[in-house]
Structure formats: C-alpha cells, structure tokens
Design a protein around this motif. Structure first.
Motif, short mmCIF file in Angstrom:
data_model
loop_
_atom_site.label_atom_id
_atom_site.label_comp_id
_atom_site.label_asym_id
_atom_site.label_seq_id
_atom_site.Cartn_x
_atom_site.Cartn_y
_atom_site.Cartn_z
N LEU A 1 -3.48 4.82 -2.80
CA LEU A 1 -4.51 5.74 -2.33
C LEU A 1 -4.03 7.16 -2.60
O LEU A 1 -2.92 7.54 -2.21
CB LEU A 1 -4.77 5.55 -0.84
CG LEU A 1 -5.12 4.12 -0.40
CD1 LEU A 1 -5.28 4.06 1.12
CD2 LEU A 1 -6.38 3.63 -1.09
N ILE A 2 -4.86 7.95 -3.27
CA ILE A 2 -4.51 9.33 -3.61
C ILE A 2 -5.39 10.27 -2.79
O ILE A 2 -6.61 10.13 -2.76
CB ILE A 2 -4.69 9.59 -5.11
CG1 ILE A 2 -3.80 8.65 -5.92
CG2 ILE A 2 -4.39 11.05 -5.45
CD1 ILE A 2 -3.99 8.77 -7.43
N ALA A 3 -4.75 11.23 -2.13
CA ALA A 3 -5.47 12.20 -1.30
C ALA A 3 -4.95 13.60 -1.58
O ALA A 3 -3.79 13.78 -1.94
CB ALA A 3 -5.30 11.86 0.19
N ASP A 4 -5.82 14.59 -1.43
CA ASP A 4 -5.41 15.99 -1.65
C ASP A 4 -4.68 16.52 -0.43
O ASP A 4 -4.84 16.03 0.69
CB ASP A 4 -6.64 16.86 -1.93
CG ASP A 4 -7.16 16.68 -3.34
OD1 ASP A 4 -6.33 16.41 -4.24
OD2 ASP A 4 -8.37 16.78 -3.56
N ALA B 1 -9.21 9.19 -2.10
CA ALA B 1 -9.43 8.25 -1.00
C ALA B 1 -9.83 8.96 0.29
O ALA B 1 -10.55 8.39 1.12
CB ALA B 1 -8.17 7.41 -0.76
N ASP B 2 -9.38 10.19 0.46
CA ASP B 2 -9.71 10.93 1.68
C ASP B 2 -11.19 11.32 1.74
O ASP B 2 -11.67 11.77 2.78
CB ASP B 2 -8.83 12.17 1.82
CG ASP B 2 -8.74 13.00 0.55
OD1 ASP B 2 -8.87 12.43 -0.54
OD2 ASP B 2 -8.51 14.21 0.64
N ASP B 3 -11.91 11.17 0.62
CA ASP B 3 -13.35 11.45 0.61
C ASP B 3 -14.19 10.18 0.83
O ASP B 3 -15.41 10.26 0.93
CB ASP B 3 -13.76 12.09 -0.72
CG ASP B 3 -13.19 13.50 -0.87
OD1 ASP B 3 -13.03 14.18 0.15
OD2 ASP B 3 -12.90 13.90 -2.01
N THR C 1 0.83 -1.21 0.00
CA THR C 1 0.00 0.00 0.00
C THR C 1 0.86 1.25 0.00
O THR C 1 1.86 1.33 0.72
CB THR C 1 -0.91 0.03 1.24
OG1 THR C 1 -1.67 -1.18 1.32
CG2 THR C 1 -1.87 1.22 1.19
N ALA C 2 0.47 2.23 -0.80
CA ALA C 2 1.13 3.54 -0.81
C ALA C 2 0.06 4.62 -0.80
O ALA C 2 -1.03 4.43 -1.34
CB ALA C 2 2.04 3.70 -2.02
N ILE C 3 0.41 5.74 -0.19
CA ILE C 3 -0.47 6.91 -0.15
C ILE C 3 0.25 8.06 -0.84
O ILE C 3 1.37 8.41 -0.47
CB ILE C 3 -0.81 7.30 1.30
CG1 ILE C 3 -1.54 6.15 2.00
CG2 ILE C 3 -1.66 8.56 1.33
CD1 ILE C 3 -1.75 6.37 3.48
#
Length: 205
Positions: A98-101, A74-76, A45-47
């Motif tokens: 997982l991509i997050a702003d 992913a943060d939503d 897993t990577a963010i």
C-alpha cells in the motif's frame, strides 16, 4: 562524486513522464530491500510512505514486476473497500503493498487500522548528496539534457533536499537552456536555482 546503485525499470513498467531508473541511497535503501524480499512481511502487507515525487510509485511498479499487488494512493481509497481488499489478499496469499503520500496516514476504520497497524511500515527519507546527484542526472537524462561540466559540483551543495525540488530545478535548467538557445552553464544553473528556490542571497539569510 560517489554514486549509489540504481534500479532500471523494465520497459513494460515505465510510464510517460516518469524516470526509467530508481536512484537508491540511505533515503530508500531499506524500502527497496524489503520490496526485494517480501517473505517476512507481517500478514504479507507493507505500507510505503514518503514525500511527493520521492519514487514511491516507481518502487511500486518494480515490486509489481515480481508478482506483488500494489495499491498506489491507498490513503485515498474508501476504507471499507480497502479493508475488503486486504482480506482478499490474505485469502489468496498475495503480498500487498500500500502506497500513501506523506509521513502519516490517519485511518478511522477500527478494523482496517488494527490490520494495517501490524503491517511493515516503510518510509522514504531525504536524499543524501550522492543520491541527490543521481537524481539530478536521472531527471536530466530523461529530458535528454546535458547539464555541462561541473554542474553536479555546483548544484548539489545548493539545491534543497527535496525530491520535488530537484525535479523542478532540472526542468528550469532545461527551460532556460532552450529559451537562451545555449547549453547549460553556471549562469543557467544559478538562474534555475533562483527561479525555483529564490535568490541565493535570500536563501542564505
């Protein structure tokens, strides 16, 4: 001006309104290298985090090409649902990106927070001058816009080191060129910067 490497996205992964190439530089080189070889990722897993318009989704689509699983935004997601999706990735041996702003992602669900705390954390930083020049050219090429001789020499020292701002300045150059029915020149470059960032004299104060 020195150029950095660029990654071309396959046609099948390109989205309308998005660049077809990813500019690489110190801001995102570590992230790109990690996505190219996910074998050492803790728990697979990577963010990936970073500022708006910094190419996170483009990198995600590039990673998906190799068979990885990508959750953009992913943060939503509902945290319980995301926890179950993480568990399923573990069961199926999937590599999960997982991509997050933004820079920080506050997770309240303890089980999810502990799992993702062990993931590989990748962050996109600010572009350097060479990457900034690449980004200007990529956005101009996407619009079919010829910036004019000397444009990069003029724009790079003056433009804000912001992925979103770079995109807005190129859009302003395109708009002003169309409105004035003339190819971009220094006057248009300057006016585009002023329109997006404020008058140069005010920016120097």
């Amino acid at each position: 001006m020195a150029q950095h490497t660029q990654i071309a996205l396959p046609l099948s992964l390109q989205s309308e309104g998005e660049p077809a190439r990813i500019a690489l530089g110190p801001a995102n080189q570590r992230a790109a290298e990690a996505l190219a070889d996910p074998s050492p990722w803790p728990f697979g897993t990577a963010i990936l985090t970073g500022p708006p318009r910094s190419g996170k989704s483009l990198l995600g689509r590039w990673f998906a090409q190799s068979g990885g699983v990508v959750i953009d935004g992913a943060d939503d997601w509902d945290e319980t649902e995301l926890f179950h999706r993480w568990n399923r990735a573990q069961e199926q041996g999937e590599k999960l990106l997982l991509i997050a702003d933004g820079e920080e992602w506050e997770i309240t669900l303890p089980d999810l927070r502990s799992r993702l705390g062990a993931a590989l954390h990748l962050q996109i930083g600010q572009p350097d001058d060479a990457m900034l020049a690449d980004l200007i050219e990529i956005h101009a090429s996407q619009r079919g816009l010829a910036l004019g001789e000397g444009a990069l020499t003029y724009l790079v020292p003056r433009i804000t080191r912001s992925f979103a701002e770079i995109e807005r300045v190129v859009a302003a150059i395109d708009r002003l060129s169309l409105e004035r029915k003339t190819a971009p020149t220094m006057g248009i470059w300057r006016d585009a910067l002023d329109a997006v960032q404020g008058p140069e004299q005010a920016r120097l104060l």
